[in-house]
Design an enzyme around this catalytic site. Structure first.
Site, PDB file in Angstrom:
ATOM      1  N   ASP A 127       0.813  -1.211   0.000  1.00 39.44           N
ATOM      2  CA  ASP A 127       0.000   0.000   0.000  1.00 39.44           C
ATOM      3  C   ASP A 127       0.852   1.270   0.000  1.00 39.44           C
ATOM      4  O   ASP A 127       2.007   1.270   0.405  1.00 39.44           O
ATOM      5  CB  ASP A 127      -0.960   0.014   1.183  1.00 39.44           C
ATOM      6  CG  ASP A 127      -0.242  -0.015   2.528  1.00 39.44           C
ATOM      7  OD1 ASP A 127       0.767  -0.751   2.647  1.00 39.44           O
ATOM      8  OD2 ASP A 127      -0.679   0.687   3.458  1.00 39.44           O
ATOM      9  N   GLU A 195       0.052  -1.150   5.799  1.00 37.98           N
ATOM     10  CA  GLU A 195       1.138  -0.641   6.637  1.00 37.98           C
ATOM     11  C   GLU A 195       0.981   0.842   6.923  1.00 37.98           C
ATOM     12  O   GLU A 195       1.254   1.314   8.033  1.00 37.98           O
ATOM     13  CB  GLU A 195       2.482  -0.904   5.950  1.00 37.98           C
ATOM     14  CG  GLU A 195       3.712  -0.604   6.816  1.00 37.98           C
ATOM     15  CD  GLU A 195       4.188   0.826   6.715  1.00 37.98           C
ATOM     16  OE1 GLU A 195       5.067   1.208   7.514  1.00 37.98           O
ATOM     17  OE2 GLU A 195       3.688   1.584   5.844  1.00 37.98           O
TER      18      GLU A 195
END
Length: 345
Positions: A127, A195
C-alpha cells in the site's frame, strides 16, 4: 601570588593530562580509516531496464490506504496480486502463497529437506499513501503513471515507500528460483496491505498466524532508512542507515472556551488564541535529545572515516557527551533519532 602560580601550573598540568588521554583514546579506539566505494551489481542495461519497467508497472496499481474507514480497493490489490504472479512465475513455482485478510500476501519458500536452521522473514508493503488533489500540480509526472524519463529516473508513488523494496525482493527470488537455488532454511516473504494505516490487518495478522504455528524467526528485515551517499557530514563512503525501531506518534487536539464579544472591543485573548498558545507551548517543550547506546554505536561505526576532531569528540564521550548531544540536536533528522528520556511505567 605563589598559590595562584601553583594553581595555574596544576591547571595546566591537568589540561595536558586530559588532552593526552583524549588524543591517546582517539588513536587507540578510532584510528583513521579509508573511504570505501560501493560497487553496484553487474547487470547489463537491458536487465536494468526490465527491472525498472517491472517497478513502473507495479506503481500503476493504485493500492492506496486512504483511512481506517475506507475499505481497500479490491480491484487494485487483487490486480497487483495477479501482476506478481504473472511477472515472477519461477518464484511462485517454488513458494507457497497465502492471502491474509483478503489482501496481504504471505509467501513461504520451503527449505531443503533436512535443513534445521531457523527461518527468516523479508518484509515489504503493497500500500501507498494517497495523493491529495491539491498536490497533483506539484508532481512532474502523474503519481500513478510509473513514468521512466529520458534520464532513467522513475517517477511514481511508492517507488521508494515501499514497492521498490517489494519488487527488489521478488526480482531476487525470481532470479534465484530460476537458477535452481534451494534455501537452507525457510524464507518468508511478508507483504502487508495496510502498513500506512498501522498494519493491524496485515502485518499484525501475519505475525499472529506465524506465532500460532510455532514459527520462530532467526531474524526479520523490513524497510528502514536507506543506503545513503553524502548525507552524513565528514563521511566520503556510502553509509547504510540501519533502523532498529520506530517511534510512536501522538495526535493532540486543543479546545478552549471564552465569553463572546465584539471586534470593536477586542480583549487580551480569545478562545482561538488560547488554543494557539497551547500548541506553541507543546512545540516549545520538545523532548531533550539523548545520545543513547544505539546512536553511540552508530557514531563509533562511522568515526574512523571522520576528520580527527570528530573522532576525538566521539572517542571521548565521557567528557564530550553534553557537547555532542547539543551539536547533534541541531539537525532535525538526527535529533529525531535521539532517544527521549526513559519514563517509569
Amino acid at each position: 601570588m605563589r598559590i595562584l602560580k601553583t594553581l595555574g601550573l596544576l591547571l595546566l598540568l591537568a589540561v595536558v593530562i586530559i588532552g593526552t588521554v583524549m588524543v591517546t583514546r582517539t588513536f587507540m579506539l578510532l584510528p583513521a580509516g579509508e573511504a570505501r566505494v560501493l560497487k553496484s551489481a553487474a547487470l547489463d542495461e537491458t536487465e536494468v531496464r526490465r527491472i525498472g519497467e517491472n517497478l513502473a508497472a507495479a506503481i500503476r496499481y493504485e493500492t492506496i490506504s486512504r483511512d481506517l474507514n475506507t475499505a481497500p480497493d479490491d480491484a487494485a490489490f487483487k490486480g497487483f496480486h495477479k501482476f506478481l504472479e504473472d511477472t515472477y512465475p519461477n518464484a511462485h513455482r517454488v513458494m507457497e502463497k497465502e492471502v491474509v485478510s483478503d489482501y496481504s500476501l504471505m509467501y513461504r519458500w520451503p527449505a531443503a529437506e533436512g535443513a534445521s536452521k531457523k527461518p527468516i522473514a523479508l518484509l515489504a508493503h503493497m500500500d501507498v499513501v494517497p495523493v491529495p488533489e491539491y498536490g497533483l500540480k506539484d508532481w512532474k509526472h502523474p503519481p500513478f503513471h510509473g513514468v521512466i524519463d529520458a534520464d532513467g529516473v522513475l517517477w511514481g508513488r511508492g517507488a521508494l515507500d515501499d514497492k521498490g523494496i517489494l519488487i527488489s525482493l521478488m526480482e531476487a527470488a525470481e532470479r534465484m528460483a530460476a537458477s535452481g537455488f534451494t534455501p537452507d532454511r525457510d524464507i518468508y516473504f511478508l507483504f502487508g496491505h495496510d502498513e500506512e494505516l498501522g498494519g493491524d490487518n496485515g502485518a499484525v495478522k501475519m505475525a499472529e498466524i506465524l506465532k500460532a504455528r510455532g514459527v520462530q524467526l532467526a531474524w526479520a528485515m523490513d524497510e528502514g532508512s536507506a543506503m545513503t551517499d553524502g548525507i552524513v557530514p565528514g563521511i566520503k563512503s556510502p553509509v547504510a542507515l540501519v533502523s532498529l525501531g520506530e517511534k510512536g506518534s501522538v495526535t493532540l487536539k486543543f479546545s478552549a472556551e471564552d465569553e463572546g464579544g465584539h471586534s470593536s472591543a477586542p480583549k487580551e485573548f480569545t478562545a482561538a488564541s488560547l488554543a494557539a498558545k497551547a500548541g506553541v507551548a507543546v512545540m516549545d517543550n520538545p523532548y531533550e535529545p539523548i545520545l543513547d547506546e544505539h546512536l553511540e554505536e552508530f557514531l563509533f561505526a562511522i568515526a574512523p572515516e571522520q576528520p580527527f576532531i570528530n573522532r576525538l569528540m566521539i572517542a571521548n564521550l565521557w567528557l564530550t557527551r553534553p557537547l555532542m548531544e547539543a551539536e547533534l540536536a541541531k539537525s532535525p533528522t538526527v535529533a529525531a533519532s535521539c532517544a527521549p528520556p526513559r519514563r517509569s511505567p
